[in-house]
Each structure stands twice: as C-alpha cells, then as structure tokens.
Enzyme design. Structure first.
Site, PDB file in Angstrom:
ATOM      1  N   CYS A 224       0.845  -1.202   0.000  1.00  0.00           N
ATOM      2  CA  CYS A 224       0.000   0.000   0.000  1.00  0.00           C
ATOM      3  C   CYS A 224       0.876   1.246   0.000  1.00  0.00           C
ATOM      4  O   CYS A 224       2.100   1.163   0.107  1.00  0.00           O
ATOM      5  CB  CYS A 224      -0.924   0.014   1.217  1.00  0.00           C
ATOM      6  SG  CYS A 224      -0.020   0.194   2.760  1.00  0.00           S
TER       7      CYS A 224
ATOM      8  N   CYS B  87       3.262   1.719   2.941  1.00  0.00           N
ATOM      9  CA  CYS B  87       4.518   0.955   2.822  1.00  0.00           C
ATOM     10  C   CYS B  87       5.517   1.771   2.012  1.00  0.00           C
ATOM     11  O   CYS B  87       6.692   1.901   2.390  1.00  0.00           O
ATOM     12  CB  CYS B  87       4.292  -0.376   2.112  1.00  0.00           C
ATOM     13  SG  CYS B  87       3.061  -1.434   2.853  1.00  0.00           S
TER      14      CYS B  87
ATOM     15  N   CYS C 284      40.933 -20.978 -26.018  1.00  0.00           N
ATOM     16  CA  CYS C 284      41.420 -21.734 -24.863  1.00  0.00           C
ATOM     17  C   CYS C 284      40.910 -21.134 -23.565  1.00  0.00           C
ATOM     18  O   CYS C 284      40.203 -20.127 -23.562  1.00  0.00           O
ATOM     19  CB  CYS C 284      42.943 -21.765 -24.845  1.00  0.00           C
ATOM     20  SG  CYS C 284      43.643 -20.135 -24.527  1.00  0.00           S
TER      21      CYS C 284
ATOM     22  N   CYS D 286      41.433 -17.443 -22.905  1.00  0.00           N
ATOM     23  CA  CYS D 286      40.473 -16.561 -23.589  1.00  0.00           C
ATOM     24  C   CYS D 286      39.227 -16.407 -22.717  1.00  0.00           C
ATOM     25  O   CYS D 286      38.719 -15.301 -22.514  1.00  0.00           O
ATOM     26  CB  CYS D 286      40.038 -17.157 -24.935  1.00  0.00           C
ATOM     27  SG  CYS D 286      41.383 -17.499 -26.054  1.00  0.00           S
TER      28      CYS D 286
ATOM     29  N   ASP E 121      10.391 -39.680   1.027  1.00  0.00           N
ATOM     30  CA  ASP E 121       9.041 -39.413   1.516  1.00  0.00           C
ATOM     31  C   ASP E 121       8.210 -40.654   1.166  1.00  0.00           C
ATOM     32  O   ASP E 121       8.402 -41.236   0.100  1.00  0.00           O
ATOM     33  CB  ASP E 121       8.493 -38.177   0.801  1.00  0.00           C
ATOM     34  CG  ASP E 121       7.069 -37.856   1.214  1.00  0.00           C
ATOM     35  OD1 ASP E 121       6.812 -37.846   2.424  1.00  0.00           O
ATOM     36  OD2 ASP E 121       6.231 -37.642   0.330  1.00  0.00           O
TER      37      ASP E 121
ATOM     38  N   ASP F 150       7.784 -35.310  -3.445  1.00  0.00           N
ATOM     39  CA  ASP F 150       7.002 -34.906  -4.634  1.00  0.00           C
ATOM     40  C   ASP F 150       7.038 -33.404  -4.864  1.00  0.00           C
ATOM     41  O   ASP F 150       6.401 -32.899  -5.769  1.00  0.00           O
ATOM     42  CB  ASP F 150       5.557 -35.418  -4.538  1.00  0.00           C
ATOM     43  CG  ASP F 150       4.852 -34.910  -3.281  1.00  0.00           C
ATOM     44  OD1 ASP F 150       5.358 -33.953  -2.673  1.00  0.00           O
ATOM     45  OD2 ASP F 150       3.807 -35.479  -2.914  1.00  0.00           O
TER      46      ASP F 150
ATOM     47  N   ASP G  24       6.852 -31.112   0.463  1.00  0.00           N
ATOM     48  CA  ASP G  24       8.229 -31.448   0.835  1.00  0.00           C
ATOM     49  C   ASP G  24       9.208 -30.309   0.536  1.00  0.00           C
ATOM     50  O   ASP G  24      10.402 -30.458   0.764  1.00  0.00           O
ATOM     51  CB  ASP G  24       8.701 -32.692   0.066  1.00  0.00           C
ATOM     52  CG  ASP G  24       7.799 -33.887   0.336  1.00  0.00           C
ATOM     53  OD1 ASP G  24       7.440 -34.087   1.501  1.00  0.00           O
ATOM     54  OD2 ASP G  24       7.460 -34.589  -0.609  1.00  0.00           O
TER      55      ASP G  24
END
Length: 815
Positions: free
Chosen positions: A13, A16, A83, A86, A502, A701, A705
């Site tokens: 807002c 803030c 190389c 570079c 899990d 999954d 988790d």
C-alpha cells in the site's frame, strides 16, 4: 551523486511506499528517495562516499521490506575464443564493468552468462568491452539451427585450413629433412649444392601455412598487447620466432654463410601450425558432440500445428499457437504444445521426455505434453502452455542453465588458467636465455627450447576439463528423465551417503487400493464387494473411492442404496436390498455392539502389514473386512537395494503411525524410519540427520516437501512429469520411478570421476610437458624435445580431454 534503482519486496500500500521513502531519505548522503508502488521500485540519488548500497539495503530491511538491486541475466555467444585463457580474459573484462554482478564463460559452449544492472550498464557496453579484448559477442539465437550451422561452418573452415597446410607441409618436411634419412633431392634445392634455393623453397612452402593460420597471429598478438595473452599468443610467438629466425638464416645464406642452411626453422613453424589446426578440428567436432543432448531435445518439437479455426482445420507455424487454441493431432503426429484432451482417445509415447517406454492412454480431460508422439487415435486438445512455457522448453532451459553453470571443482582450474599463459611466456624466455647465456649453447638450441616451451603448454585442456564433462553428464541425465539443475548439484550428489524418501507418492503409489477381502461364512467375496461399492458409490472418501474403483475394475455392478448417512470419523450407514449396512472403522462396530471376535486375528495381521481394515456389518452382524492400503510401487524395493549396493543408507519419512510405517519399511528394506512427522517438521528431521554428519539427499514430490528439499544437501523432486520448474529441488526426476534416484547419484559419481580424470590429465600433461620442453632431459644426457612433437602433444592433450568426457555418453542408468 549516484542515481540507482532498487526493487522493493513486501510493499502492498501507499503507507509501505512512504515508510521506505522515509527510512532511506533519513540516511546521511541521500538527497532524494522516490518509491513507485506500481512498479515496486525505489529510486535514490545519493553520495557514494557517505552511504553504501549495503547501508541502504539494511535500512529497508529494518523497516520490514527487502531492497534488491535490479539485475538482468543474458547469455551471449562469444566468437574467437580458443582456450581457457580466452575464457578467463572475457570473464575478467566483463566482470570489471560497473554494474556486473556475475560473469561466467563456458568454453565448451562458447557462451558467456552475465548478470548486470541495466540502470548502470547497457548490453552494447558489454559487447564493446568484449570486442576491445579481441573477441566478438553475439546475442544468443533462439534456434539451434544457426548455432549448428556456424559450428559446421567452423569445422569445414578448419578442415580446409588443415588440408591446405598439409599440402604445403608434406613437401616442406621432405625438403628440410628428407636428405637426413637418405631420400633423394633435386640438385637445384640440395643444401650441399644450392643452399639458397634450399632455404627459399622452404620459405615459399611455409608462407601458405602461415597465411591460412592467420587467426592465431591476429588473436594471439591482439590479446598479448591487451595484457591478457592466451593459447593463440603462445602459438603466435613460437611460430613467429621460428619463421623470423628462418628468414634471418636465409639472409645469412645469401650473404655466403652457408652453414646456416642446417639451422632453418621453417618446417617447425609449418608442422606446429598444421598439427594445431588438426587438433582444433578434432576438438570442434568433439565439442559439437557434447551438446548433442540439447540438440536432440530442440529437434523434438514439430515445426507446425493443425488448429481448428472457423470450423476448419488450418496448419500454422508452432510459434503462432496460442493458449486456448483447439489442436488436431492424427496418428503418428507429434503434439505441438502442452494441453488438455477435449475429445478422442489415444495412446501417447512420452518416452523422449520421460524415458518411459510404455505408451500412456489419454482420454478427455487428460494432459498431453508437447513433442510426445500420438500413437493410434485422433484427438482434439486445448493448448494450455505454449512457447517458452511448455514442458519441453522448460526442460531445455534447465539443461542449458546446468550446462552453463560451473562446478566448485572447476574453480582451481579457472584460477590457474588465468595466470597460466603469462607464466609460460616468462618460463620460455628464461629457459631459452639460461641455455644460451649460462650453458653456452647456440642461439638455435636456445630458440628450440623457447619455441618448444611455448608450443607444448596447453591451457585448453585445463579449461575444457570440467565444462565438457558437465555438458555430457547433464545431457545424458536429460535423456534418461533426470534433470540436474546445476554443476554444483551434480558435484554434491556424488558425496551423498543418506537418502531420505518421503513415503506417500514416492515409495508408495500415493493412492489407496483394495488389497484383501475377508468374508464371514455366509457371504461370498463378490457379494461383499458389491454391497460395499454400492454403499460407497458417490463417496468422496479416498478409502471409499478405492472400493468403488476395485469393483468397477473387476466388472461388478452396483445396486441402488437408500437412507445414506455419514458418521464423521467412523464410517457410513446405508440400506441396500432392505438390509441395514454399516461400513467403517473399529470404533463404529464397537459403538453399535457388533462382535469382532472371529476377525480379531485377521484385523491385527492386516494392521501389522500397514493396511487399513474396513469392517462391514449387515443387520447387526459382521459380514467381513475389506482392507485398503497405499501400495508400494513395483520399483521401490529394487531402488532401495541399488542404493544399498552403492553404500548409501536409506531413511523413510512419513506422517503415518509407527506400525504402518514399519510395515512399509520392512517391505522395501528401509534402514531408518522417521514416522509421525508433520509436513512442516520434515525439514527439521533432515537437519537432524545432517547434524549427525550425514550428507543427505531428500526425495519428495516437491509440494509439501519443499522446505525439506531445500534443507537437504541435494533436493530431488520425483514424478513431477510436466512440472519441471521445481524451485526447491536441485534434481528433477521426470518419472515417478524411484530407480531414477540411484541413476542420478551414479551419474553424478561417473561425471565427477570423469572431471577428476580430465583435470589430472590436464595438470599432469602440463607439469611433465613444460619441464621436458625446457630441456630437463637434456641436462641428464637425454634428448631435446623437437617443437614439432611439442605441437603434436599440445593438440593431443585437448582432444584427449574432450574425448574422455564423451565416454560419459556410454553411461547406463540403474535398472
């Protein structure tokens, strides 16, 4: 005074915005502070001598918000690098620019990944800085075709340059050395008869070799004068010294000093340039192979799509497909984008994305992945994700990001390659002077030493050791449905000693199934199942759904139920065929005074096996038990066994009670059970294992988790299918197959082993090669290294490193 913008997080807002303006405006040295709430940006004008960026961020932080510097990330193709020096030079010049937060060059892909503040720096400034350093920066193209074309063009150019060099070098070698081994030479170029013609013929044959190798001189001297010499500088200095000394010797011959005919160095320069060009050709071909996985992925998507517009089927380029378009796919065609089937039934081959070889049945409402192959039916589906949002695009982005990232193991090689070339030039000068001034050797001898040291040194091998292996490793992972997000994740995975799995959806299917039906003497299994399925028809309880699904699967038709009544926490009461039926847990039976005595032994056994017994009573007496359980996936036991063979301990984390958890653990061979753990406490359990000194990989999954995946040393999200942009995970497994966990760890181990071999070879080669070129063997009466052999050895070292990385392509997943 400095003007700077910050991105502010946490504002919602005008108050803030005002608070942020107030706290930053109070800081000494800040003359103005303006917050734009719509863009969530803070623009400050301040004196850098009085207030720092950190102080501003701290003040905003104290006010309860977060100030982030605005950064843009870009990938640029860098042309002209040969190389590791570079790559280091490009990193150095871009890293020095004001506003650049990180600059990483991957020599294998010839790409610069750069993050910078657009308020301080423009893309053109970055390109100019790179061009000043002697290279060329090109914005990364969206298609692989242009990249492929330029790679093929480079290969072709190198091959032509090699052939021209070879055509000139073979007769040059014959003229310069043939007479030493008794081969005949025409009189007019015989060194004994006509030394001037002998020298001029060699110079004439050397000119085309130097001419086609002009880039070594152009880049080599440019970078040398800019103060960041590279491998081309070593070649340019070495071969220029040989050619110039040869010209000096020719002048001496023309002045009558014929002894110089045996001190011509033209053939050394020509052979070095020819062998290095051949080495570069092989290196380019090999480097092209390291990115084959990405090319394969990019080649999967079809170029066009057939959509329905105004009731007509029209073919459009894939780029023009929009979300909501209805796409028609006929048998044998590829899905252009991701979507949801609206009509038709088919089976789809998703193996190119998930590695799953069995085609998947698709009906109305099922999701399809772009680039998968429609096998046998025609379907219409609605596009849900197009362009960069499709699963395939996300996978390509993930793999590209991983291939562009650096593993911590590469840091030492990066530091060394930064100082390598200047040190080699100094060593070459010092060793040449030492032999000439201190040992009293001839100028020719000193020149041989000087050229050999310059030419044998190979920073390329150091620079290519890590990125080539990471590219092949991550590419091989993508082919097997294992997406490794970064070089760091790839490196960390090889030291994992504990894997936490899990339970639900990872070890088990995550969906309850009917496992046992036990009946009283007066009722058949089919009848008990029919009555139970009829009672649960329309139920939204997962256990009830499992019973209905099982009945449908074996073709049992249900009856109409009446007087349905749900008893929360206990079960249901319903009337079927005039009989009062109760279906629920033990509590329900005890409450209704139904004797369970005859089934006590069976129910205890089922509970010990981690199954949930559901009791069925008809007209006040127990008719039987239907047991439902979340069944273990077919591959879970094999995956745990594979991890054990690799010396890894396996733990299981679950919210289930101890008895159910132990039953599942026994089935698959888990070492340690962490039961009755709430989702929010999973991360704490992982932390506990880490505090015991374990290196932990968490497999879940990726939904509840997420905190545990983030806490673990390596987070592995399993079975995410199309949702590959898993934020918390370091490794994403496309399938719900636990066998991919040992595959991911094994791939990490193989890749890190390969990187260590490459680095060992690169260090060992330079550590042994440079002293030999400096004449260490000659000190003890051994031979002196010819610059020609030095050039051959240098080319071989780069090619061997890339070839060794390509061995990873033979990696076989755990099965």
């Amino acid at each position: 005074m400095t003007n700077k913008s910050f991105k502010i997080e946490g504002m919602n807002c005008a108050s803030c915005a005002r608070a942020v303006e107030r706290v930053t405006g109070k800081l000494e040295g800040v003359s103005s502070a303006n917050v734009n709430l719509a863009t969530e940006k803070l623009t400050l004008e301040y004196d850098e001598n009085k207030v720092t960026e950190e102080a501003i961020q701290k003040a905003v932080d104290k006010a309860g918000y977060k100030a982030l510097t605005e950064t843009l990330s870009k990938t640029l193709n860098i042309e002209g690098m040969t190389c590791a020096s570079c790559a280091r030079a490009v990193e150095r010049v871009t890293g020095k620019l004001d506003g650049v937060s990180s600059a990483n060059v991957n020599l294998a892909t010839e790409k610069l990944s750069i993050s910078y503040e657009p308020s301080k720096l423009r893309a053109s400034d970055i390109k100019n800085a790179i061009e000043k350093a002697g290279y060329k920066a090109v914005e990364e193209e969206a298609t692989i075709d242009t990249d492929k074309d330029s790679k093929l063009k480079e290969q072709k150019s190198l091959w032509i340059r090699f052939i021209i060099s070879l055509v000139a070098t073979v007769p040059l070698l014959y003229i310069s050395m043939g007479h030493m081994v008794g081969l005949p030479l025409p009189e007019f170029i015989d060194p004994m008869m006509n030394p001037a013609a002998f020298a001029i013929a060699q110079l004439i044959l050397t000119i085309p070799v130097v001419a086609v190798g002009y880039r070594y001189y152009l880049v080599g001297f440019k970078t040398l004068f800019k103060g960041s010499p590279n491998m081309d500088s070593l070649i340019a200095i070495g071969t220029s010294a040989a050619v110039l000394y040869g010209i000096f010797a020719l002048v001496q011959i023309l002045q009558g000093k014929t002894e110089y005919a045996m001190e011509l160095y033209f053939e050394s320069a020509a052979v070095i340039l020819t062998l290095i060009t051949l080495g570069k050709y092989f290196e380019t071909v090999s480097k092209g192979k390291t990115s084959e996985a990405i090319k394969k992925l990019m080649g999967l998507a079809p170029k066009t799509a057939t959509i329905i517009k105004d009731d007509r089927e029209i073919e459009i380029p894939i780029d023009e497909v929009e979300v909501g378009d209805i796409i028609v796919v006929k048998p044998g065609e590829k899905m252009p984008v991701d979507g949801i089937v609206v009509s038709g039934i088919t089976s789809v081959d998703e193996s190119m994305l998930t590695g799953e070889s069995i085609p998947v049945e698709k009906h109305s409402g099922d999701t399809v992945i772009g680039a998968s192959i429609n096998k046998n039916g025609s379907i219409h589906y609605k596009a849900t994700r197009v362009g960069k949002d499709t699963a395939l695009s996300q996978i390509i982005k993930l793999v590209e990001d991983a291939q562009g990232s650096k593993a911590p193991i590469a840091k030492l090689a990066d530091i060394i390659s930064g100082y390598f070339v200047p040190i080699v030039i100094i060593l070459a000068i010092l060793s040449g002077l030492a032999w000439f001034l201190i040992s009293g050797e001839s100028a020719t001898f000193a020149l041989t030493i000087f050229i050999s040291v310059l030419v044998i040194a190979c920073p390329c091998a150091l620079g290519l050791a890590t990125p080539t292996a990471i590219m092949v490793g991550t590419g091989k992972g993508a082919e097997n449905g294992v997406l490794i997000k970064s070089g760091e994740a790839l490196e960390t995975a090889h030291i994992i000693d504990t894997v936490v799995l899990d339970k639900t959806g990872t070890i088990t299917e995550g969906k309850p199934k009917v496992t046992d039906i036990i009946t009283a003497e007066n009722i058949r299994e089919e009848e008990l199942l029919m009555l139970s399925a009829s009672a649960e028809k329309g139920s939204e309880h997962p256990l009830g759904e499992a019973i209905v699904e099982h009945a449908e699967k074996i073709g049992i038709e249900t009856e109409k139920a009446s007087d349905f009544k749900a008893i929360p926490g206990h079960g249901i009461e319903v009337t079927i065929k005039g009989k009062l039926m109760l279906l629920g847990n033990r509590k329900l039976m005890v409450e209704r005074n139904i004797s369970l005595e005859s089934f006590e032994h069976s129910s205890d056994r089922l509970a010990n096996e981690g199954k949930t017994p559901m009791y069925i009573a008809l007209d006040g007496s127990l008719a039987g038990i239907i047991a439902v359980a979340d069944t273990v996936k077919d591959t879970s036991k094999r995956a745990v066994e594979s991890l054990h063979k690799m010396g890894i301990k396996v733990a299981m984390i679950t919210g289930d009670n101890e008895r159910t958890a132990q039953a599942i653990a026994r089935q698959v061979g888990i070492d340690r059970v962490l039961s009755e753990v709430l989702p929010e406490d999973k991360a704490k359990e992982v932390k506990k294992l880490q505090s015991e000194g374990s290196k932990v990989a968490m497999v879940g999954d990726g939904i509840n988790d997420a905190p545990a995946l983030a806490q673990a040393d390596i987070g592995i999200a399993i079975g995410s299918g199309t949702d590959v942009a898993m934020e918390s995970a370091d490794i994403v497994l496309m399938r719900s197959d636990l066998m991919d966990v040992p595959t991911a760890i094994q791939l990490s181990r193989s890749t890190i082993r390969n990187i260590k071999q490459n680095l060992f070879w690169a260090f060992a080669y330079n550590t042994i090669g440079i002293p030999i070129a400096m004449g260490i063997l000659h000190v003890f009466g051994g031979p002196l290294l010819s610059p020609m052999f030095a050039g051959a050895a240098m080319s071989l070292s780069s090619v061997s490193v890339v070839t060794n990385a390509l061995r990873l392509k033979r990696f076989k997943p755990a099965r």
